[in-house]
Design a protein around this motif. Structure first.
Motif, PDB file in Angstrom:
ATOM      1  N   ARG A 271       0.834  -1.204   0.000  1.00  0.00           N
ATOM      2  CA  ARG A 271       0.000   0.000   0.000  1.00  0.00           C
ATOM      3  C   ARG A 271       0.871   1.257   0.000  1.00  0.00           C
ATOM      4  O   ARG A 271       0.551   2.255  -0.654  1.00  0.00           O
ATOM      5  N   ILE A 272       1.975   1.195   0.727  1.00  0.00           N
ATOM      6  CA  ILE A 272       2.884   2.344   0.728  1.00  0.00           C
ATOM      7  C   ILE A 272       3.481   2.564  -0.657  1.00  0.00           C
ATOM      8  O   ILE A 272       3.596   3.698  -1.137  1.00  0.00           O
ATOM      9  N   GLU A 273       3.859   1.452  -1.311  1.00  0.00           N
ATOM     10  CA  GLU A 273       4.430   1.570  -2.656  1.00  0.00           C
ATOM     11  C   GLU A 273       3.400   2.147  -3.633  1.00  0.00           C
ATOM     12  O   GLU A 273       3.738   2.967  -4.499  1.00  0.00           O
ATOM     13  N   ILE A 274       2.137   1.721  -3.485  1.00  0.00           N
ATOM     14  CA  ILE A 274       1.086   2.272  -4.344  1.00  0.00           C
ATOM     15  C   ILE A 274       0.926   3.765  -4.095  1.00  0.00           C
ATOM     16  O   ILE A 274       0.807   4.567  -5.023  1.00  0.00           O
ATOM     17  N   PHE A 275       0.958   4.131  -2.789  1.00  0.00           N
ATOM     18  CA  PHE A 275       0.830   5.559  -2.466  1.00  0.00           C
ATOM     19  C   PHE A 275       1.986   6.352  -3.059  1.00  0.00           C
ATOM     20  O   PHE A 275       1.803   7.441  -3.607  1.00  0.00           O
ATOM     21  N   LEU A 276       3.206   5.785  -2.932  1.00  0.00           N
ATOM     22  CA  LEU A 276       4.359   6.505  -3.473  1.00  0.00           C
ATOM     23  C   LEU A 276       4.282   6.637  -4.984  1.00  0.00           C
ATOM     24  O   LEU A 276       4.700   7.646  -5.551  1.00  0.00           O
ATOM     25  N   GLU A 277       3.764   5.601  -5.640  1.00  0.00           N
ATOM     26  CA  GLU A 277       3.588   5.696  -7.097  1.00  0.00           C
ATOM     27  C   GLU A 277       2.577   6.785  -7.435  1.00  0.00           C
ATOM     28  O   GLU A 277       2.776   7.577  -8.370  1.00  0.00           O
ATOM     29  N   ALA A 332      -3.999  15.530  -0.602  1.00  0.00           N
ATOM     30  CA  ALA A 332      -3.209  16.759  -0.663  1.00  0.00           C
ATOM     31  C   ALA A 332      -2.586  17.055   0.697  1.00  0.00           C
ATOM     32  O   ALA A 332      -1.398  17.395   0.789  1.00  0.00           O
ATOM     33  N   ILE A 333      -3.377  16.915   1.775  1.00  0.00           N
ATOM     34  CA  ILE A 333      -2.844  17.192   3.117  1.00  0.00           C
ATOM     35  C   ILE A 333      -1.744  16.198   3.488  1.00  0.00           C
ATOM     36  O   ILE A 333      -0.677  16.580   3.984  1.00  0.00           O
ATOM     37  N   VAL A 334      -1.979  14.911   3.226  1.00  0.00           N
ATOM     38  CA  VAL A 334      -0.967  13.890   3.544  1.00  0.00           C
ATOM     39  C   VAL A 334       0.299  14.139   2.734  1.00  0.00           C
ATOM     40  O   VAL A 334       1.430  14.038   3.229  1.00  0.00           O
ATOM     41  N   GLY A 335       0.135  14.484   1.440  1.00  0.00           N
ATOM     42  CA  GLY A 335       1.302  14.761   0.602  1.00  0.00           C
ATOM     43  C   GLY A 335       2.095  15.937   1.129  1.00  0.00           C
ATOM     44  O   GLY A 335       3.339  15.921   1.118  1.00  0.00           O
ATOM     45  N   LEU A 336       1.432  16.978   1.610  1.00  0.00           N
ATOM     46  CA  LEU A 336       2.135  18.147   2.156  1.00  0.00           C
ATOM     47  C   LEU A 336       2.879  17.788   3.443  1.00  0.00           C
ATOM     48  O   LEU A 336       3.949  18.342   3.719  1.00  0.00           O
ATOM     49  N   TRP A 337       2.307  16.875   4.232  1.00  0.00           N
ATOM     50  CA  TRP A 337       3.029  16.409   5.421  1.00  0.00           C
ATOM     51  C   TRP A 337       4.320  15.676   5.020  1.00  0.00           C
ATOM     52  O   TRP A 337       5.340  15.781   5.681  1.00  0.00           O
ATOM     53  N   CYS A 338       4.245  14.941   3.917  1.00  0.00           N
ATOM     54  CA  CYS A 338       5.379  14.101   3.506  1.00  0.00           C
ATOM     55  C   CYS A 338       6.517  14.901   2.883  1.00  0.00           C
ATOM     56  O   CYS A 338       7.610  14.363   2.676  1.00  0.00           O
ATOM     57  N   ILE A 339       6.287  16.172   2.527  1.00  0.00           N
ATOM     58  CA  ILE A 339       7.358  16.962   1.886  1.00  0.00           C
ATOM     59  C   ILE A 339       7.834  18.069   2.817  1.00  0.00           C
ATOM     60  O   ILE A 339       8.359  19.086   2.363  1.00  0.00           O
ATOM     61  N   GLN A 340       7.647  17.875   4.134  1.00  0.00           N
ATOM     62  CA  GLN A 340       8.146  18.861   5.082  1.00  0.00           C
ATOM     63  C   GLN A 340       9.661  19.018   4.942  1.00  0.00           C
ATOM     64  O   GLN A 340      10.392  18.063   4.638  1.00  0.00           O
TER      65      GLN A 340
END
Length: 398
Positions: A271-277, A332-340
């Motif tokens: 699931r993480i790999e899918i999210f990263l893709e 969008a919110i989760v993605g913004l957390w991941c690029i801190q």
């Protein structure tokens, strides 16, 4: 595997081994025999099959020959075969391979624990010319030794304490003298030996068996009832069987837990790999915020999204229903957390999965991850984006 299982399983194994060892105790020395020979038990031991010294008393070592005969070494050059053992009367009957002990007398020096059973005498051996029935009238003073006879001479044993002056020995030649041997050694193919210690005869007389005292350091012996010991062993084996079944069940459960944990970890990783893709498809790109101006200023797409969310404006994407719009906002919110900017501010993959699986209303806006402090124009025209295909994989994983 849980740490509790890593501790419990070895502990149970040690406990079972302790019980088995306790149950065996002295019973690790079972009664044995060589082929059809006599049963061998304490104080004797078969040193080739019972290496444990406590299985037998010192000096009572036997072994099985290549023909499965029970062998007792009386001296370095004399190996006797055991015919029978009387444990109660404490004597043992032995023979030699040629059934002629007189041949072995020069090397036959008995030492403790064995002694000859019968009375002992000194003898002188003579080689005489063969004369039929010459000495039959002197049965107590002269003994014929048939196994030493030859075609030209007969061998006779004369008791040294008996006067032989009146015996017809003119045709005889003295061979040698033998000391302290029983009278039947000259004519019998077997000998009976006895021992005085250890005194296990009284145990056998009671229907019990002799053994070393538990933890004894001075070779003391004791009697024990084999029937009671067998009952105790059966109880212990029953306990071991129950514990073994429990331990097997516990091991199977532990293996299932390991398998289940590994499966869940693989699913989370997928699931993480899918999210990263999916996130890679939305990775930061340069966007023109004012398509009506030739020389446009450039802004990162994530920063533009952050500003929209911060001002609680619509993300300006075309979606088919409100549910998809909510998913787009959560992504969008989760993605913004991941690029801190600071790594410590970024959530772990486990937390990311929990954020994606949780309720979007509870998600909080991350700190501004962008270095730019200039106000950003958000009321520019942006081409609409269809997220149906991008969200399809994420929706399937929900």
């Amino acid at each position: 595997m849980d740490i509790s299982l890593r501790i419990v399983i070895p502990s149970l194994l040690l406990f079972v081994l302790f019980i088995v060892d306790l149950g065996e105790g002295h019973n690790s020395c079972p009664e044995l025999q060589c082929g059809n020979g006599p049963p061998i038990r304490f104080p004797f031991r078969l040193k080739d099959r019972q290496p444990d010294q406590h299985c037998g008393y010192p000096g009572f070592d036997l072994y099985c020959s290549h023909n499965n005969d029970t062998v007792l070494e009386l001296a370095s050059s004399v190996k006797a075969f055991v015919n029978s053992i009387d444990y109660e009367s404490q004597f043992i009957e032995v023979t030699v391979s040629d059934n002629c002990f007189p041949w072995n007398i020069p090397g036959l020096h008995l030492s403790p624990p064995f002694q000859f059973k019968n009375s002992l005498y000194n003898y002188s051996l003579f080689s005489c010319t063969p004369e039929t029935d010459t000495y039959t009238e002197y049965p107590y003073r002269v003994i014929q030794v048939p196994c030493l006879n030859s075609a030209s001479a007969s061998v006779l044993a004369f008791r040294s304490d008996v006067d032989i002056d009146d015996l017809p020995i003119l045709s005889c030649t003295k061979m040698y003298t033998v000391s302290s041997v029983p009278y039947n050694i000259w004519s019998s193919p077997s000998l009976e030996l006895t021992w005085s210690g250890p005194n296990c005869g009284h145990c056998e007389g009671k229907g019990k068996i002799c053994r070393f005292e538990n933890n004894s350091t001075d070779l003391k012996t004791e009697c024990f009832d084999p029937d009671k010991d067998k009952g105790r062993s059966r109880k212990i084996m029953t306990t071991v069987s129950i514990l073994g079944s429990f331990l097997l069940t516990l091991v199977v459960y532990a293996l299932y837990r390991v398998y289940r944990y590994d499966k869940i970890e693989k699913e989370n990783q997928a699931r993480i790999e899918i999210f990263l893709e999916d996130y890679k498809a939305l990775k930061p790109t340069r966007k023109n915020v004012d398509v009506t101006v030739e020389n446009t200023s450039q802004i990162y797409f994530p920063e533009w999204i952050y500003n929209l969310l911060e001002q609680k404006e619509d993300l300006r994407v075309y979606v088919e229903d409100n549910g998809d719009a909510k998913i787009a906002k959560n992504l969008a919110i989760v993605g913004l957390w991941c690029i801190q900017w600071h790594p410590v501010d970024r959530p772990s993959m486990k937390v990311v999965v929990q954020m994606l699986e949780g309720e979007g209303d509870k998600l909080t806006m991350p700190p501004n991850p962008f270095a730019s402090t200039n106000p950003t124009r958000t009321n520019v025209s942006m081409p609409a984006r269809h997220l149906n295909q991008e969200l399809e994989v994420i929706l399937e994983s929900e």
